[in-house]
Design a protein around this motif. Structure first.
Motif, PDB file in Angstrom:
ATOM      1  N   HIS A 138      79.751  34.243 124.995  1.00 27.56           N
ATOM      2  CA  HIS A 138      78.627  34.871 124.295  1.00 27.56           C
ATOM      3  C   HIS A 138      77.768  35.692 125.258  1.00 27.56           C
ATOM      4  CE1 HIS A 138      79.038  31.517 121.072  1.00 27.56           C
ATOM      5  NE2 HIS A 138      79.768  32.572 120.767  1.00 27.56           N
ATOM      6  N   MET A 139      77.618  35.211 126.480  1.00 27.09           N
ATOM      7  CA  MET A 139      76.854  35.967 127.475  1.00 27.09           C
ATOM      8  C   MET A 139      77.594  37.231 127.887  1.00 27.09           C
ATOM      9  SD  MET A 139      75.068  33.214 130.045  1.00 27.09           S
ATOM     10  CE  MET A 139      74.378  34.580 130.989  1.00 27.09           C
ATOM     11  N   TYR A 144      79.257  43.307 128.092  1.00 36.71           N
ATOM     12  CA  TYR A 144      80.227  44.341 127.713  1.00 36.71           C
ATOM     13  C   TYR A 144      79.591  45.377 126.791  1.00 36.71           C
ATOM     14  CZ  TYR A 144      84.239  41.784 129.654  1.00 36.71           C
ATOM     15  OH  TYR A 144      85.135  41.175 130.487  1.00 36.71           O
ATOM     16  N   VAL A 145      78.867  44.892 125.785  1.00 37.44           N
ATOM     17  CA  VAL A 145      78.253  45.799 124.815  1.00 37.44           C
ATOM     18  C   VAL A 145      77.243  46.714 125.486  1.00 37.44           C
ATOM     19  CG1 VAL A 145      76.753  45.907 122.788  1.00 37.44           C
ATOM     20  CG2 VAL A 145      78.641  44.282 122.843  1.00 37.44           C
ATOM     21  N   GLN A 182      88.201  36.608 125.867  1.00 32.43           N
ATOM     22  CA  GLN A 182      89.453  37.355 126.019  1.00 32.43           C
ATOM     23  C   GLN A 182      89.379  38.688 125.277  1.00 32.43           C
ATOM     24  OE1 GLN A 182      92.799  34.940 124.767  1.00 32.43           O
ATOM     25  NE2 GLN A 182      91.868  33.090 125.597  1.00 32.43           N
ATOM     26  N   LYS A 183      88.908  38.636 124.039  1.00 29.18           N
ATOM     27  CA  LYS A 183      88.853  39.846 123.222  1.00 29.18           C
ATOM     28  C   LYS A 183      87.858  40.857 123.788  1.00 29.18           C
ATOM     29  CE  LYS A 183      90.453  37.781 118.904  1.00 29.18           C
ATOM     30  NZ  LYS A 183      90.136  37.484 117.490  1.00 29.18           N
ATOM     31  N   LEU A 184      86.801  40.373 124.399  1.00 32.07           N
ATOM     32  CA  LEU A 184      85.843  41.277 125.023  1.00 32.07           C
ATOM     33  C   LEU A 184      86.462  41.978 126.229  1.00 32.07           C
ATOM     34  CD1 LEU A 184      82.666  39.021 124.876  1.00 32.07           C
ATOM     35  CD2 LEU A 184      82.977  41.201 123.689  1.00 32.07           C
ATOM     36  N   LEU A 185      87.173  41.207 127.055  1.00 24.84           N
ATOM     37  CA  LEU A 185      87.815  41.769 128.247  1.00 24.84           C
ATOM     38  C   LEU A 185      88.764  42.901 127.872  1.00 24.84           C
ATOM     39  CD1 LEU A 185      89.297  39.714 131.206  1.00 24.84           C
ATOM     40  CD2 LEU A 185      90.418  41.762 130.364  1.00 24.84           C
ATOM     41  N   PHE A 186      89.598  42.670 126.842  1.00 23.08           N
ATOM     42  CA  PHE A 186      90.583  43.677 126.453  1.00 23.08           C
ATOM     43  C   PHE A 186      89.995  44.745 125.528  1.00 23.08           C
ATOM     44  CE2 PHE A 186      93.220  39.862 127.355  1.00 23.08           C
ATOM     45  CZ  PHE A 186      93.852  40.378 128.480  1.00 23.08           C
ATOM     46  N   GLY A 187      88.959  44.388 124.794  1.00 22.47           N
ATOM     47  CA  GLY A 187      88.331  45.361 123.903  1.00 22.47           C
ATOM     48  C   GLY A 187      87.467  46.361 124.639  1.00 22.47           C
ATOM     49  N   TYR A 191      90.797  50.638 130.522  1.00 18.37           N
ATOM     50  CA  TYR A 191      91.803  51.456 129.840  1.00 18.37           C
ATOM     51  C   TYR A 191      91.472  51.642 128.365  1.00 18.37           C
ATOM     52  CZ  TYR A 191      94.685  50.808 134.010  1.00 18.37           C
ATOM     53  OH  TYR A 191      95.153  50.811 135.301  1.00 18.37           O
ATOM     54  N   GLY A 192      90.262  51.289 127.983  1.00 21.46           N
ATOM     55  CA  GLY A 192      89.864  51.401 126.587  1.00 21.46           C
ATOM     56  C   GLY A 192      90.154  50.114 125.825  1.00 21.46           C
ATOM     57  N   ASP A 193      90.183  50.212 124.516  1.00 16.86           N
ATOM     58  CA  ASP A 193      90.423  49.048 123.655  1.00 16.86           C
ATOM     59  C   ASP A 193      91.924  48.741 123.628  1.00 16.86           C
ATOM     60  OD1 ASP A 193      90.598  47.110 121.733  1.00 16.86           O
ATOM     61  OD2 ASP A 193      89.409  48.177 120.232  1.00 16.86           O
ATOM     62  N   LEU A 194      92.304  47.578 124.180  1.00 18.37           N
ATOM     63  CA  LEU A 194      93.712  47.181 124.264  1.00 18.37           C
ATOM     64  C   LEU A 194      94.083  46.093 123.261  1.00 18.37           C
ATOM     65  CD1 LEU A 194      94.067  46.972 128.163  1.00 18.37           C
ATOM     66  CD2 LEU A 194      94.672  48.896 126.672  1.00 18.37           C
ATOM     67  N   LEU A 195      93.187  45.756 122.373  1.00 21.43           N
ATOM     68  CA  LEU A 195      93.436  44.641 121.462  1.00 21.43           C
ATOM     69  C   LEU A 195      94.622  44.882 120.530  1.00 21.43           C
ATOM     70  CD1 LEU A 195      89.769  43.612 120.549  1.00 21.43           C
ATOM     71  CD2 LEU A 195      91.393  42.363 121.971  1.00 21.43           C
ATOM     72  N   TYR A 196      94.958  46.145 120.300  1.00 19.81           N
ATOM     73  CA  TYR A 196      96.080  46.463 119.410  1.00 19.81           C
ATOM     74  C   TYR A 196      97.415  45.961 119.966  1.00 19.81           C
ATOM     75  CZ  TYR A 196      97.488  50.166 122.649  1.00 19.81           C
ATOM     76  OH  TYR A 196      97.910  50.853 123.758  1.00 19.81           O
TER      77      TYR A 196
END
Length: 285
Positions: A138-139, A144-145, A182-187, A191-196
């Protein structure tokens, strides 16, 4: 220098290296799923220890003051409070009790201070516990945001993940860091948003990474036979239970990772770059 000019030891190293690479190629061709560790495998180990963890220590007090009245923050504090109570009851040395919730402003300061001390103690002890990972996630979201943090990924990783996806291999993450983190790191990566690229994420809620049962549960969750999964990690203590569960396993060697013993290198396939895991079919690249 030709192969004939090599010493017996050098020849053995050369042959062993070729055999290792061939084994890795066979692994990636036969499996349907790739399960990935994060730290030291696809992300530099320094990113976590030199950037993410210090961010928590530096901003924890301000974060608690800012979000204290929010339900999410109070849920995180309560989870830490329960963990502290369990540690105290178990007689864990150094455990720090967090006082019960209170609306009193003076008591609030005592609670916040206890939370700070408890979090720092858990981090010092490198505890892989959900209560800590939940608060950290959460922190980090704030960081990231706000642009204070960006996820780092090794440059050889993304192109290979894209090839696996085109080859219709499902890619999952399994890390001690929370799914949210995890989702924040990749989102929010460099390299941009890698969640896909990912079909799903697992954290310690499925079980600890040093327990074979966790890998059985993951296989059941994704409806895949263990022998159809390749697990990539840099940690032998994670590789062993995954292997016990029937998964294919390979150890990733990156700068800063803990050194492997000769025995580990003999037992497990190893790689220093994801490039060796390219699918054979050209049209998949």
């Amino acid at each position: 220098m030709s192969a004939q000019d090599l010493s017996p030891a050098a020849k053995k190293t050369k042959l062993d290296g070729s055999a290792n690479e061939e084994k890795l190629k066979k692994m990636i061709e036969k499996v349907k799923v790739v399960l990935l560790d994060i730290e030291g495998t696809i992300t530099p180990i320094t990113f976590v220890h030199d950037i993410l963890f210090p961010y928590i220590r530096k901003h924890l007090s301000d974060y608690l003051d800012k979000h204290w009245k929010e339900a999410e923050c109070q849920q995180d504090v309560e989870a830490l409070r329960q963990l502290a109570a369990e540690d105290t009851k178990a007689g864990t040395p150094g455990a720090i009790t967090i006082p019960a919730a209170s609306d009193d402003s003076k008591e609030r300061k005592n609670i916040i201070q206890a939370v700070i001390e408890s979090v720092n103690w858990l981090m010092d002890a490198d505890r892989k516990v959900t209560a800590l990972k939940q608060l950290q996630g959460h922190m980090w979201k704030d960081g990231y945001v706000e642009g204070a943090l960006m996820g780092q990924v090794y440059e050889d990783v993304v192109p290979i993940l894209e090839q696996w996806k085109r080859a219709r291999k499902d890619i999952y993450i399994y890390s001690s860091g929370s799914v949210g983190a995890q989702k924040l790191l990749f989102g929010y990566s460099t390299y941009g948003d890698l969640l896909y690229l990912f079909s799903g994420h697992f954290d310690t809620k499925i079980g600890m990474k040093v327990e074979a049962d966790s890998y059985h549960k993951i296989a059941e969750e994704i409806k895949c036979q263990p022998e159809d999964i390749l697990f990539l990690t840099d940690v032998v203590r994670e590789a062993k239970p995954a292997e016990e569960a029937g998964l294919n396993v390979a150890l990733v060697i990156r700068p800063g990772n803990a050194p492997l013993t000769d025995e580990d290198k003999q037992h497990y396939s190893t790689l220093t770059s994801f490039d060796v895991l390219q699918p054979d079919n050209e049209f998949m690249r």
